[in-house]
Design a protein around this motif. Sequence first.
Motif, PDB file in Angstrom:
ATOM      1  N   LEU A   3       0.842  -1.111  -0.008  1.00 10.38           N
ATOM      2  CA  LEU A   3       0.023  -0.133   0.290  1.00 10.38           C
ATOM      3  C   LEU A   3       0.785   1.146   0.052  1.00 10.38           C
ATOM      4  CD1 LEU A   3      -2.838  -0.932   2.601  1.00 10.38           C
ATOM      5  CD2 LEU A   3      -2.922  -0.714   0.043  1.00 10.38           C
ATOM      6  N   ASN A   4       2.040   1.167   0.598  1.00 11.33           N
ATOM      7  CA  ASN A   4       2.961   2.325   0.844  1.00 11.33           C
ATOM      8  C   ASN A   4       3.441   2.716  -0.653  1.00 11.33           C
ATOM      9  OD1 ASN A   4       4.082   4.207   2.414  1.00 11.33           O
ATOM     10  ND2 ASN A   4       6.169   3.516   2.255  1.00 11.33           N
ATOM     11  N   LEU A   5       3.751   1.602  -1.438  1.00 12.44           N
ATOM     12  CA  LEU A   5       4.102   1.776  -2.619  1.00 12.44           C
ATOM     13  C   LEU A   5       3.255   2.324  -3.635  1.00 12.44           C
ATOM     14  CD1 LEU A   5       6.196  -1.421  -3.114  1.00 12.44           C
ATOM     15  CD2 LEU A   5       7.245   0.985  -2.859  1.00 12.44           C
ATOM     16  N   LEU A   6       1.989   2.023  -3.375  1.00 18.95           N
ATOM     17  CA  LEU A   6       0.781   2.186  -4.158  1.00 18.95           C
ATOM     18  C   LEU A   6       0.114   3.931  -3.974  1.00 18.95           C
ATOM     19  CD1 LEU A   6      -1.111  -1.070  -4.414  1.00 18.95           C
ATOM     20  CD2 LEU A   6       0.443  -0.036  -6.217  1.00 18.95           C
ATOM     21  N   ASN A   7       0.472   4.239  -2.466  1.00 16.80           N
ATOM     22  CA  ASN A   7      -0.059   5.498  -1.942  1.00 16.80           C
ATOM     23  C   ASN A   7       0.474   6.619  -2.719  1.00 16.80           C
ATOM     24  OD1 ASN A   7      -1.399   7.010  -0.568  1.00 16.80           O
ATOM     25  ND2 ASN A   7      -0.164   6.847   1.489  1.00 16.80           N
ATOM     26  N   GLN A   8      -0.342   7.071  -3.805  1.00 15.90           N
ATOM     27  CA  GLN A   8       0.279   8.246  -4.695  1.00 15.90           C
ATOM     28  C   GLN A   8      -0.907   9.479  -4.843  1.00 15.90           C
ATOM     29  OE1 GLN A   8       3.189   8.632  -5.684  1.00 15.90           O
ATOM     30  NE2 GLN A   8       3.795   6.487  -5.007  1.00 15.90           N
ATOM     31  N   PRO A   9      -0.723  10.476  -4.824  1.00 19.97           N
ATOM     32  CA  PRO A   9      -1.616  11.664  -4.667  1.00 19.97           C
ATOM     33  C   PRO A   9      -2.955  11.230  -5.585  1.00 19.97           C
ATOM     34  CG  PRO A   9       0.403  12.712  -4.793  1.00 19.97           C
ATOM     35  CD  PRO A   9       0.700  11.237  -4.813  1.00 19.97           C
ATOM     36  N   GLY A  10      -2.627  10.741  -6.786  1.00 17.75           N
ATOM     37  CA  GLY A  10      -3.706  10.460  -7.829  1.00 17.75           C
ATOM     38  C   GLY A  10      -4.404   9.192  -7.744  1.00 17.75           C
ATOM     39  N   VAL A  11      -4.393   8.234  -6.455  1.00 17.12           N
ATOM     40  CA  VAL A  11      -5.033   7.017  -6.303  1.00 17.12           C
ATOM     41  C   VAL A  11      -5.846   7.236  -5.020  1.00 17.12           C
ATOM     42  CG1 VAL A  11      -4.456   4.650  -5.755  1.00 17.12           C
ATOM     43  CG2 VAL A  11      -3.094   6.041  -7.223  1.00 17.12           C
ATOM     44  N   ASN A  12      -7.086   6.486  -5.320  1.00 22.69           N
ATOM     45  CA  ASN A  12      -7.914   6.360  -3.811  1.00 22.69           C
ATOM     46  C   ASN A  12      -7.874   5.208  -3.374  1.00 22.69           C
ATOM     47  OD1 ASN A  12     -10.121   6.673  -1.909  1.00 22.69           O
ATOM     48  ND2 ASN A  12     -11.646   6.517  -3.447  1.00 22.69           N
ATOM     49  N   ILE A  13      -7.403   5.052  -2.297  1.00 19.83           N
ATOM     50  CA  ILE A  13      -7.121   3.688  -1.449  1.00 19.83           C
ATOM     51  C   ILE A  13      -7.798   3.620  -0.056  1.00 19.83           C
ATOM     52  CG2 ILE A  13      -5.598   2.065  -0.384  1.00 19.83           C
ATOM     53  CD1 ILE A  13      -3.408   3.549  -1.890  1.00 19.83           C
ATOM     54  N   SER A  14      -8.796   2.508  -0.240  1.00 22.18           N
ATOM     55  CA  SER A  14      -9.676   2.347   0.971  1.00 22.18           C
ATOM     56  C   SER A  14      -9.266   0.915   1.631  1.00 22.18           C
ATOM     57  CB  SER A  14     -11.139   2.143   0.832  1.00 22.18           C
ATOM     58  OG  SER A  14     -11.717   3.799   0.051  1.00 22.18           O
ATOM     59  N   THR A  15      -9.246   1.057   3.002  1.00 21.80           N
ATOM     60  CA  THR A  15      -8.973  -0.457   3.615  1.00 21.80           C
ATOM     61  C   THR A  15     -10.278  -0.629   4.589  1.00 21.80           C
ATOM     62  OG1 THR A  15      -7.706   0.289   5.572  1.00 21.80           O
ATOM     63  CG2 THR A  15      -6.564   0.124   3.305  1.00 21.80           C
ATOM     64  N   ALA A  16     -10.421  -1.969   4.670  1.00 17.49           N
ATOM     65  CA  ALA A  16     -11.346  -2.480   5.845  1.00 17.49           C
ATOM     66  C   ALA A  16     -10.463  -3.575   7.013  1.00 17.49           C
ATOM     67  CB  ALA A  16     -12.604  -3.071   5.242  1.00 17.49           C
ATOM     68  N   GLU A  17     -10.279  -3.284   8.015  1.00 15.25           N
ATOM     69  CA  GLU A  17      -9.469  -3.981   9.006  1.00 15.25           C
ATOM     70  C   GLU A  17      -9.918  -4.403  10.018  1.00 15.25           C
ATOM     71  OE1 GLU A  17      -5.216  -2.196   8.477  1.00 15.25           O
ATOM     72  OE2 GLU A  17      -6.605  -1.051   7.719  1.00 15.25           O
ATOM     73  N   ASP A  18      -9.752  -5.289  10.967  1.00 14.54           N
ATOM     74  CA  ASP A  18     -10.332  -5.712  12.264  1.00 14.54           C
ATOM     75  C   ASP A  18      -9.103  -5.996  13.160  1.00 14.54           C
ATOM     76  OD1 ASP A  18     -11.806  -6.553  14.074  1.00 14.54           O
ATOM     77  OD2 ASP A  18     -12.341  -8.610  13.470  1.00 14.54           O
ATOM     78  N   PRO A  19      -8.380  -4.855  13.814  1.00 16.25           N
ATOM     79  CA  PRO A  19      -8.768  -3.513  13.294  1.00 16.25           C
ATOM     80  C   PRO A  19      -7.559  -2.992  12.559  1.00 16.25           C
ATOM     81  CG  PRO A  19      -7.664  -3.630  15.630  1.00 16.25           C
ATOM     82  CD  PRO A  19      -7.869  -5.180  15.042  1.00 16.25           C
ATOM     83  N   ALA A  20      -7.409  -1.624  12.394  1.00 19.89           N
ATOM     84  CA  ALA A  20      -6.302  -1.141  11.658  1.00 19.89           C
ATOM     85  C   ALA A  20      -5.275  -0.892  12.443  1.00 19.89           C
ATOM     86  CB  ALA A  20      -6.884   0.242  11.261  1.00 19.89           C
ATOM     87  N   GLU A  21      -4.264  -1.664  12.106  1.00 21.07           N
ATOM     88  CA  GLU A  21      -3.011  -1.590  13.212  1.00 21.07           C
ATOM     89  C   GLU A  21      -2.032  -0.442  12.817  1.00 21.07           C
ATOM     90  OE1 GLU A  21      -1.042  -5.582  12.754  1.00 21.07           O
ATOM     91  OE2 GLU A  21      -3.073  -6.494  13.474  1.00 21.07           O
ATOM     92  N   ILE A  22      -1.633   0.048  11.391  1.00 19.66           N
ATOM     93  CA  ILE A  22      -0.862   0.840  11.181  1.00 19.66           C
ATOM     94  C   ILE A  22      -1.558   1.905  10.453  1.00 19.66           C
ATOM     95  CG2 ILE A  22       1.426   1.459  10.060  1.00 19.66           C
ATOM     96  CD1 ILE A  22       1.967  -1.543  10.194  1.00 19.66           C
ATOM     97  N   ASN A  23      -1.589   3.109  11.216  1.00 22.69           N
ATOM     98  CA  ASN A  23      -1.926   4.525  10.624  1.00 22.69           C
ATOM     99  C   ASN A  23      -1.246   4.873   9.263  1.00 22.69           C
ATOM    100  OD1 ASN A  23      -3.362   6.733  10.230  1.00 22.69           O
ATOM    101  ND2 ASN A  23      -2.160   7.946  11.491  1.00 22.69           N
ATOM    102  N   LEU A  24      -1.823   4.880   8.472  1.00 17.91           N
ATOM    103  CA  LEU A  24      -1.074   5.119   6.955  1.00 17.91           C
ATOM    104  C   LEU A  24      -1.808   6.529   6.372  1.00 17.91           C
ATOM    105  CD1 LEU A  24       1.394   4.133   5.419  1.00 17.91           C
ATOM    106  CD2 LEU A  24      -0.165   2.792   3.761  1.00 17.91           C
ATOM    107  N   PRO A  25      -0.882   7.715   6.485  1.00 16.22           N
ATOM    108  CA  PRO A  25      -1.725   9.082   5.896  1.00 16.22           C
ATOM    109  C   PRO A  25      -1.889   8.748   4.624  1.00 16.22           C
ATOM    110  CG  PRO A  25       0.408   9.310   7.270  1.00 16.22           C
ATOM    111  CD  PRO A  25       0.329   7.882   7.009  1.00 16.22           C
ATOM    112  N   GLY A  26      -2.885   9.297   4.266  1.00 15.81           N
ATOM    113  CA  GLY A  26      -3.197   9.190   2.447  1.00 15.81           C
ATOM    114  C   GLY A  26      -4.275   8.002   2.244  1.00 15.81           C
TER     115      GLY A  26
END
Length: 583
Positions: free
Chosen positions: A355-378
């Motif tokens: 996700l960190n490699l794919l996390n670019q300004p022009g991309v919309n990323i959504s995650t569903a987790e139980d629970p979210a373990e790491i906070n990833l800005p963007g």
Amino acid sequence: MTAPTASPMTPDDGIATMALPGLARALIAADALSQAQAEALYARAQSKKTGFITELIDSAAVSPRNLAHIMSEAFAAPLIDLDAVDAQRLPQGLLSTKTCQQYRIVPLARRSGRVSVATADPSDLQAAEKVKFETQLPVDWVIAEVDKLVKLVEAYTTSAGQAIEHIVGPDFDFAAEGLEVAAEDATDKVAAEVEDAPVVRFLQKMLLDAYTMRASDLHFEPYEHHYRVRFRIDGELREIASPPVAIKDKLASRIKVISKLDISEKRVPQDGRMKLKVGPDKVIDFRVSTLPTLFGEKVVIRILDPSSAQMGIDALGYEPDEKAKLLEAIGRPYGMVLVTGPTGSGKTVSLYTCLNLLNQPGVNISTAEDPAEINLPGVNQVNVNEKAGLTFAAALRAFLRQDPDIIMVGEIRDLETADIAIKAAQTGHLVLSTLHTNDAPSTLTRLVNMGVAPFNIASSINLITAQRLARRLCPQCKVPHHDIPRQALLDAGFRAQDLEGDWQPYKPVGCPACHEGYKGRVGIYQVMPVTEAIQQLILRGASALEIAEQAHREGVRTLRESGLRKVKMGITSLEEVLAVTND
């Protein structure tokens, strides 16, 4: 007429016989002391304002052992060897600390409406009355050797706070260590209820130690007669501390307060989070889970270090060809990439690295987790909440109305989630998810068994990565392992041609820089692209074994083969690879 003999009570005799304590009179009657010795010792005790028994032992007139035997016979009371008594197992709250210290007594047990108390002086009527007053129970004296009794009284009356201070150490300073509860937690009004300074210091020291020792989890475990703290370091649990059992409730309450949990609820499990500031500009997240057990609440704290997602794909341990396959798969505009393996195999870190490699300004990323373990800005992260109806499937449906480019599902657990995820992968979205299977080929048959149509599986999945984590050999102390027989290497999975050339396996030794010869972990991977040949096998309903054979023909290494490459490179030991790939 002859003058009458002076009475024993006359002042001319110095201290009268009847004024001697019961202990002294019992010793005189047993011929352990003479009248003169007893009177002299008692006079010295009075002048020095100490106890008669103290002067008796200090003078070496009677040994503690002999004294205990004499008292046992004189008062028909049982003897006890206090070397076999654990202070942590003695009943708490029966007698005050002041009473135990003043009269040198310790409560041993409470049975059938009576209390058994250890003493060296059963003739002390004041002590008996005090015990009866505090416990509202009749007293049964049990005789103990006074030197052992003094030590037990000290151990029994030492407060939990003092015992914790010994563990923490006098030099531990939060401000100096740069460790403090993040501001949002420190202002909690309820915190005042559990601001027990020793407990606060102990908890913060454990959290700091866990962080500096690179632990992934902390376990606070209460048992009937002891309490232990263990850290999971490099995948193994190690006992770090054994604080007093008495702190278990205060410690659990303190953790609950800073995790914003209900401190009054101790009957059901709870989950929460907390933050600690480590240094001026670094904050670490902790995921907290409480569990009611027979003897109190067990608390497990997982350290969620956001930097683990920033370390890059090269640090995970992928071989160059495996890395190229993975990057090609996540670079596609749609399809599904699955990461499989047991709990604790590093699936979350692998997903977040992608996700960190794919996390670019022009991309919309959504995650569903139980629970979210790491906070990833963007990244738009959603915590699944089954009770509120926010399941993985419900979150996925919502994502599809949020114009996503990339979707990450924490885990595919059921057919509904699998169906929605696969449909998303077929309709122009890149979907990343995890599944609990032993290897990559069995993941495909697992989806079929869940009820997913083979056609949907074949048309949507781009790549499957199975993984394990093996401990790295410490580079400072590892040594060549010359004693492994050739046949043992062949049995482990090496081919004859693999054993040729100038290389040798290494084994752990152990040094101050590591633990038992290992330091850190490295991933072992089986990266299997879903090629056309494998798609045909899926559509035919082939078994996992047939799919594995086809993947092997296409150059896909098994987990064992990938692990053996790490052995050949000197990264880990053969024993470690055999342990983590023993499927």
